[in-house]
Design an enzyme around this catalytic site. Structure first.
Site, PDB file in Angstrom:
ATOM      1  N   CYS A   8     -68.616   6.612 -78.205  1.00 50.82           N
ATOM      2  CA  CYS A   8     -69.469   5.667 -77.478  1.00 50.82           C
ATOM      3  C   CYS A   8     -69.976   4.652 -78.496  1.00 50.82           C
ATOM      4  CB  CYS A   8     -70.607   6.384 -76.748  1.00 50.82           C
ATOM      5  SG  CYS A   8     -71.748   7.298 -77.816  1.00 50.82           S
ATOM      6  N   ASN A  11     -73.198   6.974 -80.720  1.00 51.64           N
ATOM      7  CA  ASN A  11     -72.942   8.399 -80.996  1.00 51.64           C
ATOM      8  C   ASN A  11     -74.231   9.231 -81.003  1.00 51.64           C
ATOM      9  OD1 ASN A  11     -71.426  10.469 -83.624  1.00 51.64           O
ATOM     10  ND2 ASN A  11     -71.209  10.671 -81.443  1.00 51.64           N
ATOM     11  N   CYS A  13     -76.064   9.306 -77.606  1.00 54.17           N
ATOM     12  CA  CYS A  13     -76.329   9.646 -76.194  1.00 54.17           C
ATOM     13  C   CYS A  13     -75.096  10.214 -75.493  1.00 54.17           C
ATOM     14  CB  CYS A  13     -76.823   8.414 -75.421  1.00 54.17           C
ATOM     15  SG  CYS A  13     -78.354   7.717 -76.038  1.00 54.17           S
ATOM     16  N   ARG A  14     -74.111   9.358 -75.173  1.00 56.09           N
ATOM     17  CA  ARG A  14     -73.000   9.794 -74.304  1.00 56.09           C
ATOM     18  C   ARG A  14     -71.953  10.638 -75.028  1.00 56.09           C
ATOM     19  NH1 ARG A  14     -71.490   3.890 -72.588  1.00 56.09           N
ATOM     20  NH2 ARG A  14     -72.208   3.656 -74.740  1.00 56.09           N
ATOM     21  N   SER A  15     -71.457  10.172 -76.183  1.00 52.01           N
ATOM     22  CA  SER A  15     -70.336  10.919 -76.792  1.00 52.01           C
ATOM     23  C   SER A  15     -70.759  12.283 -77.352  1.00 52.01           C
ATOM     24  CB  SER A  15     -69.569  10.082 -77.822  1.00 52.01           C
ATOM     25  OG  SER A  15     -70.378   9.675 -78.886  1.00 52.01           O
ATOM     26  N   ASP A 125     -74.652   3.431 -69.985  1.00 56.52           N
ATOM     27  CA  ASP A 125     -75.325   3.840 -71.219  1.00 56.52           C
ATOM     28  C   ASP A 125     -76.775   4.243 -70.937  1.00 56.52           C
ATOM     29  OD1 ASP A 125     -76.292   4.202 -73.743  1.00 56.52           O
ATOM     30  OD2 ASP A 125     -75.173   2.514 -74.582  1.00 56.52           O
TER      31      ASP A 125
HETATM   32  P1  4NP Z   1     -74.691   5.715 -76.857  1.00 57.13           P
HETATM   33  O1  4NP Z   1     -76.046   4.897 -76.557  1.00 57.13           O
HETATM   34  O2  4NP Z   1     -73.629   4.684 -77.166  1.00 57.13           O
HETATM   35  O3  4NP Z   1     -74.399   6.431 -75.557  1.00 57.13           O
HETATM   36  O4  4NP Z   1     -74.997   6.642 -78.002  1.00 57.13           O
HETATM   37  C1  4NP Z   1     -76.609   4.004 -77.486  1.00 57.13           C
HETATM   38  C2  4NP Z   1     -77.381   4.462 -78.513  1.00 57.13           C
HETATM   39  C3  4NP Z   1     -77.975   3.566 -79.397  1.00 57.13           C
HETATM   40  C4  4NP Z   1     -77.774   2.203 -79.228  1.00 57.13           C
HETATM   41  C5  4NP Z   1     -76.996   1.741 -78.186  1.00 57.13           C
HETATM   42  C6  4NP Z   1     -76.407   2.633 -77.315  1.00 57.13           C
HETATM   43  N1  4NP Z   1     -78.389   1.272 -80.118  1.00 57.13           N
HETATM   44  O5  4NP Z   1     -78.261   0.060 -79.893  1.00 57.13           O
HETATM   45  O6  4NP Z   1     -79.065   1.708 -81.079  1.00 57.13           O
END
Ligand code: 4NP
Length: 159
Positions: A8, A11, A13-15, A125
């Site tokens: 994702c 790294n 939240c989703r993955s 997300d």
């Molecule tokens: P993820 O979500 O891609 O599902 O881990 C996010 C986590 C952090 C950020 C964006 C999306 N960020 O911009 O810090």
């Protein structure tokens, strides 16, 4: 050995949620010596960080082990190491393809491409939506179908 990398943006939240859910399914099927699992982000902001509290809470709610999840960034070598690189959304998929300098044979697909039931193939997300429960159910459906696909492949190898 079949190697699967979930990807994702951050790294956190989703993955990592997909990694933990898939690891749990694979373990319950006794396939942990046959399928290797990891996750990574396309971005670098959270390298070394544990999962987001929302991901930890939802995994705890569904009694899925979240030990050992630490964020890292995907690199070009991952494209030659892994058989399946599973993106959470189309932007991740594009960013992964950009790293594919060696034209490696890794299959870069979105998690929900494995499902029939979800019209929108991007996992939203939860870092922005806050809806970790919705993401859990999407991730679970995708992981169930991905495992079915890999099991089919393993049966073909055995034949
Ligand atoms: P993820 O979500 O891609 O599902 O881990 C996010 C986590 C952090 C950020 C964006 C999306 N960020 O911009 O810090």
């Amino acid at each position: 050995m079949i190697k699967v990398l979930f990807v994702c943006l951050g790294n956190i939240c989703r993955s990592p949620m997909a990694e933990a859910v898939f690891r749990d399914l694979v373990k319950k099927q006794g396939l942990e010596d046959t399928i290797q699992i990891d996750s990574a982000g396309t971005g670098s902001w959270h390298i070394g960080h544990p999962p987001h509290q929302g991901t930890k809470n939802i995994l705890e709610k569904f009694q899925i082990n979240a030990d050992g999840l630490v964020a890292r960034q995907i690199n070009s070598e991952d494209l030659s190491k892994f058989d399946y690189i599973i993106a959470m959304d189309s932007q991740n998929q594009k960013d992964i393809e950009k790293l594919n300098k060696l034209n490696s044979k890794a299959r870069v697909l979105r998690l929900l491409d494995f499902t029939d039931q979800h019209h929108d193939k991007d996992v939203p997300d939860p870092y922005y939506t806050g809806n970790f429960e919705q993401v859990y159910h999407l991730v679970k459906d995708g992981c169930d179908q991905l495992l079915q696909q890999i099991k089919k492949e393993l049966r073909k190898v055995e034949e």
